[in-house]
Design an enzyme around this catalytic site. Structure first.
Site, PDB file in Angstrom:
ATOM      1  N   ASP A 100      16.921  -7.081 -20.179  1.00 56.06           N
ATOM      2  CA  ASP A 100      16.520  -6.967 -21.580  1.00 56.06           C
ATOM      3  C   ASP A 100      17.088  -8.131 -22.373  1.00 56.06           C
ATOM      4  OD1 ASP A 100      19.159  -5.876 -21.227  1.00 56.06           O
ATOM      5  OD2 ASP A 100      19.033  -4.974 -23.217  1.00 56.06           O
ATOM      6  N   GLU A 167      21.357  -3.486 -21.743  1.00 51.33           N
ATOM      7  CA  GLU A 167      22.660  -4.112 -21.986  1.00 51.33           C
ATOM      8  C   GLU A 167      22.813  -4.549 -23.428  1.00 51.33           C
ATOM      9  OE1 GLU A 167      25.816  -7.117 -22.313  1.00 51.33           O
ATOM     10  OE2 GLU A 167      23.671  -7.379 -22.742  1.00 51.33           O
TER      11      GLU A 167
END
Length: 480
Positions: A100, A167
């Site tokens: 991400d 994350e």
């Protein structure tokens, strides 16, 4: 165990193919912090899973459940677990990364479209969101796998993979996954792991590779002060009422001094003074006050002493005030008295500090300072996020292998650093698995992760791929 020359040559010969694949990854706007992009985060997980499978990795997409974002319940992106190699005579390395990225719009100030990889042929910079954080490093591992598969080379170690898609939004669900996996014994995807390698940080500067053995933790606070039932006109109510904004400015001014000293009693006192041996590490680092000023674009460091500045980033806690919600911030002159304002600040913490200890000190102090104002407004204190600090043993064989790999690829010894930011999963792996965790960065200190025009230099991507592969060979040569 020497790194095969054919592997190094393959990386050079296939550089353009690797860059093209990075472009494909960057083109998927896998922004985890914006609910409207959640389908793209899932699309990125599918793309990455397909890449791993095509390179011989056995994978599993793990459902991490759901969470609430922007007022709606959303499925969490899956964690991708992978394995390749089960030779009991070889060491087993767990690789972590995240697929991400942070939000990005061209209107934020980007020179190019953030989700189109722009390669500057003159400078070698590859500009795009996620190029260095963390898609470039993940693809570095894919490059290593592709080289070995194509050349018919046997990997020097067994590999396990754990890639997540949250994350940048607190790694929701990942710690629970790790806890669940370690209860499975021989059936666990993490069974037999000897060490962990994470490439999700950066060199201190643009010159010298580094290895990172420590990270600061984080405690993030939101304080809300409320008074009137609605916003008021200062002409009608100024100096008639207790104003929430006035109270907020008073409270925020009591948190940190201009020299960086944290004014919350007891917070700085939790950290013991550095000893001579540790100070010597900071003195040897290839980093200067000028490097800091070049990076930030202004001569505003708290000190001209290199060690003091470096310790401020790596070894000492830091309190930063981030903003105030509800306050007027638009252009022009609006004479409003906000009815409610929320101030946000965080404290980066270091060992042996804990979020729990710091939280208690902060909440008590703010309540005491607010009481001194004798305000009729109300105060609410929230702890929005916690992350514990982490430190590893840089003399461990895992770091020794990385040092030798760096010397082989870059022809110089790496700096040993502690980083000012936080990667929550680092501590989770260290504690849950009981193994050494290494941070082996690919990118440079000026890559601008989280910022506009985030980039990864072509040389760092290609030489970094060689570094990751060479590191595996150095680990494979260790018999301990």
């Amino acid at each position: 165990m020497a790194t095969p020359n054919q592997f190094l040559k393959f990386v050079d010969d296939n550089a353009e193919t690797f860059i093209k694949r990075l472009g494909e990854a960057v083109a998927i706007p896998s922004v985890s912090g914006d609910s409207s992009y959640r389908p793209d985060v899932f699309r990125m997980s599918t793309w990455l899973d397909g890449q791993l499978k095509s390179l011989g990795v056995t994978t599993k997409l793990v459902d991490l459940g759901k969470h609430v974002m922007d007022g709606q319940e959303l499925p969490l992106p899956p964690a991708i677990l992978g394995r390749i190699g089960d030779d009991p005579t070889k060491k087993t390395v767990l690789i972590y990364g995240h697929y991400d990225v942070q939000p990005a719009q061209k209107s934020d100030g980007w020179d190019t479209e953030p989700f189109t990889l722009a390669v500057d042929e003159k400078t070698g910079q590859m500009i795009g969101r996620g190029s260095t954080d963390d898609k470039g490093p993940i693809l570095g591992w894919l490059n290593v796998l592709e080289a070995h598969k194509t050349l018919g080379l046997e990997l020097p170690v067994n590999l396990r993979f754990c890639f997540e898609g949250m994350e940048e939004s607190g790694s929701e669900g990942l710690d629970d996954l790790i806890k669940t996996e370690i209860t499975k014994g021989k059936e666990s995807w993490f069974d037999g792991v000897d060490c962990v390698c994470i490439s999700d940080n950066y060199w201190l500067n643009t010159r010298t590779p580094c290895l990172t053995y420590g990270l600061r933790g984080l405690v993030y606070f939101k304080i809300t002060i409320s008074g009137p039932a609605r916003d008021l006109h200062s002409g009608g109510f100024g100096r008639m009422v207790h104003e929430p904004m006035t109270d907020m400015v008073n409270i925020l001014s009591k948190l940190v001094a201009p020299d960086g000293t944290i004014l919350v009693p007891g917070v700085d006192d939790l950290v013991p003074a550095a000893q001579d041996e540790e100070i010597a590490i900071y003195e040897k680092l290839d980093y200067s006050v000028q490097d800091v000023e070049d990076a930030i674009g202004a001569p505003v460091t708290l000190s001209q002493d290199k060690v003091s500045v470096l310790m401020g980033r790596m070894r000492l806690p830091a309190l930063s005030i981030h903003g105030i919600e509800g306050a007027f911030s638009g252009p022009g002159a609006k004479t409003v008295i906000p009815a409610s304002v929320s101030g946000k600040f965080s404290i980066r913490i270091v060992p042996p500090q804990t979020p729990e200890a710091v939280d208690a000190l902060v909440q008590t102090y703010i309540e005491q300072e607010f009481a001194k104002l004798h305000s009729k407004n109300t105060l609410k204190i929230e702890n929005l996020h916690n992350g514990r600090p982490w430190a590893a043993d840089p003399k461990h064989w895992n770091y020794e292998a990385a040092i030798r790999a760096t010397e082989a690829v870059y022809k110089r010894s790496p700096d040993l650093t502690r980083e000012g930011g936080s990667i929550p999963v680092t501590l989770s792996f260290a504690e849950r698995l009981g193994v050494n965790v290494l941070l082996l960065p690919m990118g440079r200190g000026d890559d601008g992760a989280h910022s506009t025009n985030e980039k990864l230099d072509r040389s760092n991507f290609i030489e970094g791929t060689k570094l990751l592969g060479t590191y595996l060979y150095e680990v494979g040569a260790i018999k301990a």
